[in-house]
Design an enzyme around this catalytic site. Structure first.
Site, mmCIF file in Angstrom:
data_model
loop_
_atom_site.group_PDB
_atom_site.id
_atom_site.type_symbol
_atom_site.label_atom_id
_atom_site.label_comp_id
_atom_site.label_asym_id
_atom_site.label_seq_id
_atom_site.Cartn_x
_atom_site.Cartn_y
_atom_site.Cartn_z
ATOM 1 N N ASP A 53 0.817 -1.219 0.000
ATOM 2 C CA ASP A 53 0.000 0.000 0.000
ATOM 3 C C ASP A 53 0.851 1.269 0.000
ATOM 4 O O ASP A 53 0.387 2.348 0.347
ATOM 5 C CB ASP A 53 -0.976 0.002 1.187
ATOM 6 C CG ASP A 53 -0.247 -0.053 2.525
ATOM 7 O OD1 ASP A 53 0.982 -0.272 2.520
ATOM 8 O OD2 ASP A 53 -0.910 0.120 3.556
ATOM 9 N N HIS A 256 24.109 3.395 -17.414
ATOM 10 C CA HIS A 256 23.148 3.844 -16.399
ATOM 11 C C HIS A 256 23.168 2.891 -15.200
ATOM 12 O O HIS A 256 22.141 2.350 -14.787
ATOM 13 C CB HIS A 256 21.730 3.954 -16.993
ATOM 14 C CG HIS A 256 21.571 5.142 -17.900
ATOM 15 N ND1 HIS A 256 20.494 5.314 -18.725
ATOM 16 C CD2 HIS A 256 22.352 6.227 -18.088
ATOM 17 C CE1 HIS A 256 20.633 6.457 -19.405
ATOM 18 N NE2 HIS A 256 21.758 7.026 -19.033
ATOM 19 N N ASP A 273 27.216 10.382 -11.960
ATOM 20 C CA ASP A 273 26.302 11.102 -12.857
ATOM 21 C C ASP A 273 25.077 11.429 -12.012
ATOM 22 O O ASP A 273 24.311 10.531 -11.656
ATOM 23 C CB ASP A 273 25.953 10.210 -14.050
ATOM 24 C CG ASP A 273 25.103 10.925 -15.094
ATOM 25 O OD1 ASP A 273 24.501 11.985 -14.779
ATOM 26 O OD2 ASP A 273 25.009 10.417 -16.229
ATOM 27 N N ASP A 284 22.315 17.899 -14.810
ATOM 28 C CA ASP A 284 22.760 16.576 -15.278
ATOM 29 C C ASP A 284 24.277 16.622 -15.458
ATOM 30 O O ASP A 284 24.762 16.963 -16.541
ATOM 31 C CB ASP A 284 22.048 16.228 -16.591
ATOM 32 C CG ASP A 284 22.407 14.844 -17.099
ATOM 33 O OD1 ASP A 284 23.067 14.085 -16.360
ATOM 34 O OD2 ASP A 284 22.032 14.519 -18.241
ATOM 35 N N HIS A 363 26.722 6.002 -26.857
ATOM 36 C CA HIS A 363 25.629 6.986 -26.738
ATOM 37 C C HIS A 363 25.910 8.245 -27.557
ATOM 38 O O HIS A 363 26.908 8.317 -28.267
ATOM 39 C CB HIS A 363 25.378 7.335 -25.262
ATOM 40 C CG HIS A 363 26.561 7.895 -24.525
ATOM 41 N ND1 HIS A 363 26.983 9.182 -24.679
ATOM 42 C CD2 HIS A 363 27.412 7.318 -23.617
ATOM 43 C CE1 HIS A 363 28.031 9.397 -23.900
ATOM 44 N NE2 HIS A 363 28.315 8.279 -23.242
ATOM 45 N N HIS A 367 22.090 15.872 -24.961
ATOM 46 C CA HIS A 367 20.633 15.939 -25.158
ATOM 47 C C HIS A 367 20.125 17.242 -24.583
ATOM 48 O O HIS A 367 20.767 17.843 -23.718
ATOM 49 C CB HIS A 367 19.955 14.747 -24.476
ATOM 50 C CG HIS A 367 20.412 14.539 -23.057
ATOM 51 N ND1 HIS A 367 19.917 15.272 -22.010
ATOM 52 C CD2 HIS A 367 21.361 13.724 -22.525
ATOM 53 C CE1 HIS A 367 20.526 14.892 -20.893
ATOM 54 N NE2 HIS A 367 21.419 13.964 -21.172
ATOM 55 N N HIS A 374 16.164 14.202 -20.043
ATOM 56 C CA HIS A 374 16.252 14.123 -21.505
ATOM 57 C C HIS A 374 15.070 14.956 -21.998
ATOM 58 O O HIS A 374 13.963 14.441 -22.179
ATOM 59 C CB HIS A 374 16.171 12.674 -21.985
ATOM 60 C CG HIS A 374 17.303 11.835 -21.459
ATOM 61 N ND1 HIS A 374 17.231 10.492 -21.256
ATOM 62 C CD2 HIS A 374 18.562 12.184 -21.091
ATOM 63 C CE1 HIS A 374 18.389 10.041 -20.783
ATOM 64 N NE2 HIS A 374 19.210 11.060 -20.670
ATOM 65 N N GLU A 397 28.452 15.518 -23.243
ATOM 66 C CA GLU A 397 28.879 14.401 -22.408
ATOM 67 C C GLU A 397 29.557 13.278 -23.187
ATOM 68 O O GLU A 397 29.073 12.137 -23.200
ATOM 69 C CB GLU A 397 27.689 13.853 -21.623
ATOM 70 C CG GLU A 397 26.456 13.543 -22.465
ATOM 71 C CD GLU A 397 25.328 12.964 -21.613
ATOM 72 O OE1 GLU A 397 25.570 11.968 -20.921
ATOM 73 O OE2 GLU A 397 24.214 13.529 -21.645
ATOM 74 N N TYR A 401 34.259 4.006 -22.707
ATOM 75 C CA TYR A 401 33.997 2.951 -21.726
ATOM 76 C C TYR A 401 34.675 1.663 -22.186
ATOM 77 O O TYR A 401 34.334 1.144 -23.252
ATOM 78 C CB TYR A 401 32.487 2.725 -21.588
ATOM 79 C CG TYR A 401 31.719 4.028 -21.440
ATOM 80 C CD1 TYR A 401 31.495 4.607 -20.197
ATOM 81 C CD2 TYR A 401 31.256 4.713 -22.576
ATOM 82 C CE1 TYR A 401 30.825 5.821 -20.076
ATOM 83 C CE2 TYR A 401 30.584 5.925 -22.465
ATOM 84 C CZ TYR A 401 30.370 6.466 -21.220
ATOM 85 O OH TYR A 401 29.709 7.671 -21.115
ATOM 86 N N ARG A 419 33.161 9.447 -18.409
ATOM 87 C CA ARG A 419 32.209 10.370 -19.050
ATOM 88 C C ARG A 419 32.396 11.708 -18.351
ATOM 89 O O ARG A 419 32.519 11.746 -17.116
ATOM 90 C CB ARG A 419 30.770 9.865 -18.906
ATOM 91 C CG ARG A 419 29.737 10.828 -19.492
ATOM 92 C CD ARG A 419 28.363 10.184 -19.706
ATOM 93 N NE ARG A 419 27.679 9.781 -18.498
ATOM 94 C CZ ARG A 419 27.518 8.520 -18.105
ATOM 95 N NH1 ARG A 419 28.008 7.528 -18.821
ATOM 96 N NH2 ARG A 419 26.878 8.229 -16.987
ATOM 97 N N GLU A 421 30.502 15.347 -18.206
ATOM 98 C CA GLU A 421 29.231 15.924 -18.659
ATOM 99 C C GLU A 421 28.984 17.285 -18.008
ATOM 100 O O GLU A 421 28.946 17.400 -16.776
ATOM 101 C CB GLU A 421 28.081 14.971 -18.302
ATOM 102 C CG GLU A 421 26.704 15.512 -18.656
ATOM 103 C CD GLU A 421 25.589 14.502 -18.434
ATOM 104 O OE1 GLU A 421 25.737 13.635 -17.547
ATOM 105 O OE2 GLU A 421 24.579 14.584 -19.156
#
Ligand code: GLY
Ligand code: MN
Ligand code: MN
Length: 454
Positions: A53, A256, A273, A284, A363, A367, A374, A397, A401, A419, A421
């Site tokens: 619940d 991610h 990130d 971001d 990637h 964006h 995004h 970014e 990798y 990365r 960014e």
């Protein structure tokens, strides 16, 4: 002297005039389209069960918030450009019992008064009232598949309207995608949007600095996340803009990664990130730094390569260029770096054409950024890339990798994921980096990591 506070009601988080101005922009644009009487419907997302619940905390649909500032679930906006009433909402009724358990509800009367909406009804009246209110309209903007319950009611509404046309030969109203339409308004940030966007970036940046300073070998990724979260809330963020990625060692090669449950070991890099959300605008930011404060030679080589590329891309940004140019530039430079690092070999055009580079850079270069991490807005218009304009905000970014299990990569590079960014605002002549206060130069990073550990 202390007094007892009687917080029996709430106020909107932001000034209702902000949302009225946005609605006016949208209605004006609709009225400027040729001839077709067009309305707009925007609904909230359904509430989601987390377990048993317990529900996930409700976060308003970005478009509905953008146009109303109203944060409750089970709410719908109907805009009728040029008509009276022009703005109509449907919201939950007041409910003493539910409010005792779950908290305050504005109810139709309160919503009308506090949010400056022309007319507000109970959510139960959505189909019946909208059937009346959409009479005479030929086209409606609506987003299907976000809320299946509202979709069902929307279908009834369309059928009711068709029936009301009688034997006239007219069919259903045409339906166009509301998110695509509204995305164009959200893409170019005005003064109000930018104040929130800047603040979101600023809070996010402060949190990254805090995390860098507070990291030491042996901490868990979750403990580093706690530093970020505490800084978010301390500085006024409502929540995070997306799930934190706190990835030590090889986990940084998962784009991610969200487990955030491992120990940050001596000798590893840590990729964070993370972005705060402020008045529905999100930062971001990604930074990578050595857990022990000192880059190894191999880590330094990859990091320096990506950093140089990221800075080169940022320097290239100005109004008039295409977003896809930035992506192509990033891909080209990253492929050069892959050659330098002996990750790929042969001819560059083959690596590009075969998409072999995607093994290490899967990637895009960035964006749009705004109320959704995004963010909304077209990248291409009628098949043609759109030029970048002043007032747009987006991320830059690039990343590289190298999975730990990649037997073809030089051994010293395996398990390194980088990365970097930042968030940029396009200005008249170039761009402003909204997240520049987070260190990214190697010397700056080495000087700051672990300096405020307790
Ligand atoms: N934080 C998700 C992204 O960078 O796209
Ligand atoms: Mn991003
Ligand atoms: Mn990110």
């Amino acid at each position: 002297m202390s007094t007892t506070s009687l917080k029996t009601s709430r106020k909107p988080t932001e000034n209702p005039e902000i949302f009225k101005a946005r609605r006016n922009k949208v209605t004006k644009a609709i009225l400027a389209q040729d001839g077709v009487a067009t309305a707009l419907i925007v609904a909230s997302h359904p509430e989601l069960i987390r377990n048993d619940d317990v529900l996930y905390l409700h976060r308003q649909d970005s478009n509905l918030y953008y146009l109303t500032g109203f944060e409750e679930p089970e709410s719908i906006l109907l805009l009728r450009p040029g008509k009276n009433p022009e703005s109509v909402m449907f919201v939950r009724n007041k409910n003493v019992e539910r409010e005792t358990w779950d908290g305050f509800r504005f109810g139709p009367e309160g919503a009308q008064k506090e949010f400056g909406i022309d007319q507000v009804y109970s959510i139960d009246q959505f189909v019946a009232k909208s059937t009346e209110l959409l009479s005479g309209f030929e086209n409606v903007y609506y987003r299907m598949f976000k809320n299946t319950e509202v979709d069902r009611q929307f279908e009834s509404l369309l059928l009711n309207l068709k029936r009301s046309f009688g034997r006239s030969g007219y069919g259903l109203l045409t339906v166009q995608d509301a998110d695509t339409f509204l995305g164009e308004f959200r893409l170019i940030k005005d003064h109000t949007d930018l104040a929130n966007q800047r603040k979101a970036c600023e809070i996010s940046a402060q949190a990254h600095v805090k995390a860098m300073k507070g990291t030491k070998p042996g901490m868990s990724e979750r403990q580093v996340q706690a530093l970020l979260v505490a800084e978010f809330y301390k500085n006024g963020a409502a929540r995070e803009g997306y799930n934190h990625i706190v990835a030590s060692g090889n986990s940084a090669t998962t784009l991610h990664y969200n487990f955030n449950d491992q120990v940050c070991e001596d000798g590893e890099l840590l990729l964070i990130d993370s972005g705060a959300e402020y008045n529905y605008y999100s930062g971001d930011i990604t930074r990578c730094y050595p857990v022990n404060g000192k880059f190894s030679p191999a880590q330094k080589k990859v990091y320096a390569g990506v950093l140089k590329i990221q800075k080169e891309i940022i320097n290239f940004i100005k109004p008039g260029i295409f977003f896809k140019d930035l992506h192509e530039m990033g891909t080209n430079l990253l492929i050069d770096l892959m050659f330098e690092l002996n990750l790929v070999n042969g001819r560059k055009e083959d690596v590009l054409k075969s998409l072999e580079y995607k093994k290490y850079y899967p990637h895009g270069v960035g964006h749009w950024l705004g109320m959704d991490v995004h963010d909304a807005g077209l990248y291409f218009i009628k098949g043609k890339p759109r030029p970048i304009e002043a007032g747009m905000v987006f991320t830059v970014e690039p990343g590289l990798y190298i999975p730990g299990a990649d037997k073809t990569a030089p051994a010293e590079l395996r398990g390194i994921g980088i990365r970097i960014e930042d968030n940029v605002l396009v200005t008249d002549k170039g761009c402003e980096v909204l997240t520049s206060t987070v260190p990214k130069e190697i010397a700056e990073i080495e000087a700051i990591v672990g300096t405020d550990f307790n």
